[in-house]
Design an enzyme around this catalytic site. Structure first.
Site, PDB file in Angstrom:
ATOM      1  N   ILE A  44       0.876  -1.108  -0.047  1.00 53.35           N
ATOM      2  CA  ILE A  44       0.080  -0.038   0.063  1.00 53.35           C
ATOM      3  C   ILE A  44       0.949   1.276  -0.087  1.00 53.35           C
ATOM      4  O   ILE A  44       1.520   1.515   0.842  1.00 53.35           O
ATOM      5  CB  ILE A  44      -0.955  -0.039   1.217  1.00 53.35           C
ATOM      6  N   GLU A  56       4.770  -7.812   2.675  1.00 52.29           N
ATOM      7  CA  GLU A  56       4.842  -8.629   3.872  1.00 52.29           C
ATOM      8  C   GLU A  56       4.446  -8.236   5.055  1.00 52.29           C
ATOM      9  O   GLU A  56       3.759  -8.937   6.246  1.00 52.29           O
ATOM     10  CB  GLU A  56       6.430  -9.007   3.808  1.00 52.29           C
ATOM     11  N   CYS A  88      12.450  -7.078   1.122  1.00 55.33           N
ATOM     12  CA  CYS A  88      13.266  -6.273   1.448  1.00 55.33           C
ATOM     13  C   CYS A  88      13.997  -6.168   2.647  1.00 55.33           C
ATOM     14  O   CYS A  88      13.385  -7.100   3.585  1.00 55.33           O
ATOM     15  CB  CYS A  88      12.625  -4.669   1.421  1.00 55.33           C
ATOM     16  N   CYS A  91      11.603  -6.042   5.855  1.00 51.72           N
ATOM     17  CA  CYS A  91      10.909  -7.136   5.890  1.00 51.72           C
ATOM     18  C   CYS A  91      11.396  -8.413   6.331  1.00 51.72           C
ATOM     19  O   CYS A  91      10.717  -9.170   7.192  1.00 51.72           O
ATOM     20  CB  CYS A  91       9.905  -7.517   4.712  1.00 51.72           C
TER      21      CYS A  91
HETATM   22  N1  THU Z   1       7.759  -3.891  -1.697  1.00 53.06           N
HETATM   23  C1  THU Z   1       6.913  -5.004  -0.943  1.00 53.06           C
HETATM   24  O1  THU Z   1       5.848  -4.833  -0.843  1.00 53.06           O
HETATM   25  N2  THU Z   1       8.004  -5.813  -0.271  1.00 53.06           N
HETATM   26  C2  THU Z   1       9.163  -5.700  -0.562  1.00 53.06           C
HETATM   27  O2  THU Z   1       9.819  -6.877   0.124  1.00 53.06           O
HETATM   28  C3  THU Z   1       9.901  -4.789  -1.390  1.00 53.06           C
HETATM   29  C4  THU Z   1       9.053  -3.707  -1.644  1.00 53.06           C
HETATM   30  C5  THU Z   1       7.027  -2.894  -2.357  1.00 53.06           C
HETATM   31  C6  THU Z   1       7.111  -1.293  -1.612  1.00 53.06           C
HETATM   32  C7  THU Z   1       6.596  -0.516  -2.821  1.00 53.06           C
HETATM   33  O3  THU Z   1       5.311  -0.373  -2.915  1.00 53.06           O
HETATM   34  C8  THU Z   1       6.922  -1.180  -4.252  1.00 53.06           C
HETATM   35  O4  THU Z   1       7.156  -2.442  -3.701  1.00 53.06           O
HETATM   36  C9  THU Z   1       8.130  -0.790  -4.781  1.00 53.06           C
HETATM   37  O5  THU Z   1       9.171  -0.632  -3.991  1.00 53.06           O
END
Ligand code: THU
Length: 131
Positions: A44, A56, A88, A91
């Site tokens: 989001i 996550e 990332c 997370c």
């Molecule tokens: N994003 C995630 O949802 N999880 C991750 O582990 C890495 C990045 C999302 C955050 C952002 O909305 C988009 O991916 C681009 O970075």
């Protein structure tokens, strides 16, 4: 017990709900707990970019809000925008927080649309823990 393929399918489904008008990078996550409970989450974003929430952490937050107290066993992560959508750093730290020292399995989709898996202790070795 739910299969890795089913967890990945749920991650795929919830990635359709991603709110990502800025990056256009949708992500879905499906977390499986030791007691068999399953929760999902999508990313989001926000016009104040730094406030964006990863899929996550959304899935884990949902679990906590539902009263989940078990340990994370596995988490499937999917993005239609890339293969092997690794979590990332933030997370990874969140996953470790609720692992209770269990080596959580991270399930991703590879280039052949097959499940592949990694372990959190390999993705975030020597992680910070107060306990
Ligand atoms: N994003 C995630 O949802 N999880 C991750 O582990 C890495 C990045 C999302 C955050 C952002 O909305 C988009 O991916 C681009 O970075």
């Amino acid at each position: 017990m739910v299969s890795d393929k089913e967890l990945l399918e749920k991650a795929k489904q919830v990635s359709n709900n991603a709110y990502c008008p800025y990056s256009k990078f949708a992500v879905g996550a499906c977390v499986l707990y030791k007691n068999g409970n399953i929760y999902t989450g999508c990313n989001i974003e926000n016009s104040s970019y730094g406030l964006s929430l990863c899929a996550e952490r959304n899935a884990i937050s949902t679990a906590i809000a539902q009263g989940e107290t078990s340990d994370i066993l596995k988490i499937a992560i999917y993005s239609p925008n890339t293969v092997k959508c690794f979590p990332c750093g933030a997370c990874r730290q969140w996953i470790q927080e609720f692992s209770n020292c269990n080596n959580v399995e991270i399930i991703l989709e590879d280039e052949n649309h097959e499940c592949c898996s990694f372990f959190i202790n390999d993705l975030l070795p020597y992680s910070f823990k107060l306990l």
